[in-house]
Scaffold this active site. Sequence first.
Site, PDB file in Angstrom:
ATOM      1  N   GLY A 175      -8.629  45.643  19.245  1.00  0.00           N
ATOM      2  CA  GLY A 175      -9.789  45.447  20.115  1.00  0.00           C
ATOM      3  C   GLY A 175     -10.146  46.702  20.882  1.00  0.00           C
ATOM      4  N   HIS A 216     -10.930  56.648  23.895  1.00  0.00           N
ATOM      5  CA  HIS A 216     -10.270  57.646  24.659  1.00  0.00           C
ATOM      6  C   HIS A 216      -9.153  56.518  25.071  1.00  0.00           C
ATOM      7  CE1 HIS A 216     -10.606  60.675  27.695  1.00  0.00           C
ATOM      8  NE2 HIS A 216      -9.398  60.123  28.291  1.00  0.00           N
ATOM      9  N   HIS A 228      -6.628  54.508  27.035  1.00  0.00           N
ATOM     10  CA  HIS A 228      -6.667  53.968  28.212  1.00  0.00           C
ATOM     11  C   HIS A 228      -5.755  52.811  28.544  1.00  0.00           C
ATOM     12  CE1 HIS A 228      -9.732  51.978  25.605  1.00  0.00           C
ATOM     13  NE2 HIS A 228      -9.476  50.967  26.485  1.00  0.00           N
ATOM     14  N   THR A 286     -12.373  49.418  22.128  1.00  0.00           N
ATOM     15  CA  THR A 286     -13.611  49.583  21.723  1.00  0.00           C
ATOM     16  C   THR A 286     -14.308  51.087  22.281  1.00  0.00           C
ATOM     17  OG1 THR A 286     -14.245  48.538  24.019  1.00  0.00           O
ATOM     18  CG2 THR A 286     -14.501  47.052  22.286  1.00  0.00           C
ATOM     19  N   HIS A 311      -5.020  49.325  30.253  1.00  0.00           N
ATOM     20  CA  HIS A 311      -5.638  48.146  31.466  1.00  0.00           C
ATOM     21  C   HIS A 311      -4.641  47.741  32.413  1.00  0.00           C
ATOM     22  CE1 HIS A 311      -9.387  47.381  28.759  1.00  0.00           C
ATOM     23  NE2 HIS A 311      -8.544  47.721  27.759  1.00  0.00           N
ATOM     24  N   HIS A 358      -8.999  64.246  26.392  1.00  0.00           N
ATOM     25  CA  HIS A 358      -9.279  63.425  25.426  1.00  0.00           C
ATOM     26  C   HIS A 358      -8.333  63.138  24.405  1.00  0.00           C
ATOM     27  CE1 HIS A 358     -12.300  60.945  23.091  1.00  0.00           C
ATOM     28  NE2 HIS A 358     -11.711  61.514  22.167  1.00  0.00           N
ATOM     29  N   CYS A 417     -18.392  60.760  24.597  1.00  0.00           N
ATOM     30  CA  CYS A 417     -17.026  59.973  24.896  1.00  0.00           C
ATOM     31  C   CYS A 417     -17.573  59.384  26.487  1.00  0.00           C
ATOM     32  CB  CYS A 417     -15.794  60.517  25.037  1.00  0.00           C
ATOM     33  SG  CYS A 417     -14.442  59.640  25.719  1.00  0.00           S
ATOM     34  N   CYS A 458     -14.800  60.533  28.847  1.00  0.00           N
ATOM     35  CA  CYS A 458     -14.925  62.077  29.203  1.00  0.00           C
ATOM     36  C   CYS A 458     -16.162  62.299  30.316  1.00  0.00           C
ATOM     37  CB  CYS A 458     -15.219  62.573  28.047  1.00  0.00           C
ATOM     38  SG  CYS A 458     -13.565  63.095  27.155  1.00  0.00           S
ATOM     39  N   ASP A 516     -12.528  48.583  35.862  1.00  0.00           N
ATOM     40  CA  ASP A 516     -13.293  48.068  34.536  1.00  0.00           C
ATOM     41  C   ASP A 516     -14.735  47.531  35.267  1.00  0.00           C
ATOM     42  OD1 ASP A 516     -12.197  47.390  31.857  1.00  0.00           O
ATOM     43  OD2 ASP A 516     -14.202  46.645  32.288  1.00  0.00           O
TER      44      ASP A 516
HETATM   45  P1  5GP Z   1     -11.227  48.329  25.165  1.00  0.00           P
HETATM   46  O1  5GP Z   1     -11.898  47.219  24.705  1.00  0.00           O
HETATM   47  O2  5GP Z   1     -11.266  49.770  24.473  1.00  0.00           O
HETATM   48  O3  5GP Z   1      -9.566  48.184  25.289  1.00  0.00           O
HETATM   49  O4  5GP Z   1     -11.427  48.529  26.493  1.00  0.00           O
HETATM   50  C1  5GP Z   1     -12.804  49.278  27.151  1.00  0.00           C
HETATM   51  C2  5GP Z   1     -12.781  48.980  28.479  1.00  0.00           C
HETATM   52  O5  5GP Z   1     -13.779  49.557  29.110  1.00  0.00           O
HETATM   53  C3  5GP Z   1     -13.454  47.602  28.551  1.00  0.00           C
HETATM   54  O6  5GP Z   1     -12.811  46.483  29.518  1.00  0.00           O
HETATM   55  C4  5GP Z   1     -14.916  47.808  29.167  1.00  0.00           C
HETATM   56  O7  5GP Z   1     -15.328  46.779  30.344  1.00  0.00           O
HETATM   57  C5  5GP Z   1     -14.588  49.181  29.931  1.00  0.00           C
HETATM   58  N1  5GP Z   1     -15.832  50.111  29.945  1.00  0.00           N
HETATM   59  C6  5GP Z   1     -16.823  50.326  29.180  1.00  0.00           C
HETATM   60  N2  5GP Z   1     -17.537  51.333  29.407  1.00  0.00           N
HETATM   61  C7  5GP Z   1     -17.196  51.449  30.946  1.00  0.00           C
HETATM   62  C8  5GP Z   1     -17.880  51.988  31.902  1.00  0.00           C
HETATM   63  O8  5GP Z   1     -18.971  52.815  31.667  1.00  0.00           O
HETATM   64  N3  5GP Z   1     -17.526  52.101  33.038  1.00  0.00           N
HETATM   65  C9  5GP Z   1     -16.294  51.211  33.346  1.00  0.00           C
HETATM   66  N4  5GP Z   1     -15.788  51.445  34.747  1.00  0.00           N
HETATM   67  N5  5GP Z   1     -15.494  50.521  32.321  1.00  0.00           N
HETATM   68  C10 5GP Z   1     -16.244  50.535  31.176  1.00  0.00           C
HETATM   69 ZN    ZN Z   2     -12.825  60.973  25.859  1.00  0.00          ZN
END
Ligand code: 5GP
Ligand code: ZN
Length: 112
Positions: free
Chosen positions: A91, A96, A98, A93, A100, A45, A3, A6, A29
Amino acid sequence: MDCIFCKIIKGEIPSEKVYESENVIAFKDINPMAPVHILIIPKTHIEGANALDKDNVAVVSEIMLAARQIAESFNLENGWRIVTNVGEDGGQTVKHLHFHLLGGKKLSIELA
Ligand code: 5GP
Ligand code: ZN
C-alpha cells in the site's frame, strides 16, 4: 525528480512540521487515520524499505528515536504504532521512505 516528500523537505510544498533534525523531518499526515498521524522521513531520497542497505540504514535508527520523542511530545504514553508500507501490496503510494506514527486512540489490527 518529482517527489512530493522531497518537495516538502525543500519547503516547496507546505506541511505542518512537528520535528526536524539534521537527517530527519516529521510532519502531520494530510489525511489522518488516527487522532495523531505523523509521517517521519529521511531528508535523503530513499525509495522505500526495499531500497535500504548497509550504507543508508543508519537513518532508520534516527527515525525510531525521533518517533519516541514525537510520541512523548504528543502525550502518547498509552501507546502508539509505527508502520512503513512497502510497494504495491504493502500500500505504498509515495515512493520516498516514510514511517507512519499513529496514536491517540486504541488502534485496531486491520490488515485487509
Ligand atoms: P503510504 O500510503 O505511501 O504509506 O503513505 C503516504 C501518506 O502520505 C498518506 O497517508 C498520505 O495521506 C500522505 N500524503 C500524501 N501527500 C501528502 C502531502 O502533500 N502532505 C502530507 N502532509 N501528507 C501527504
Ligand atoms: Zn523524495
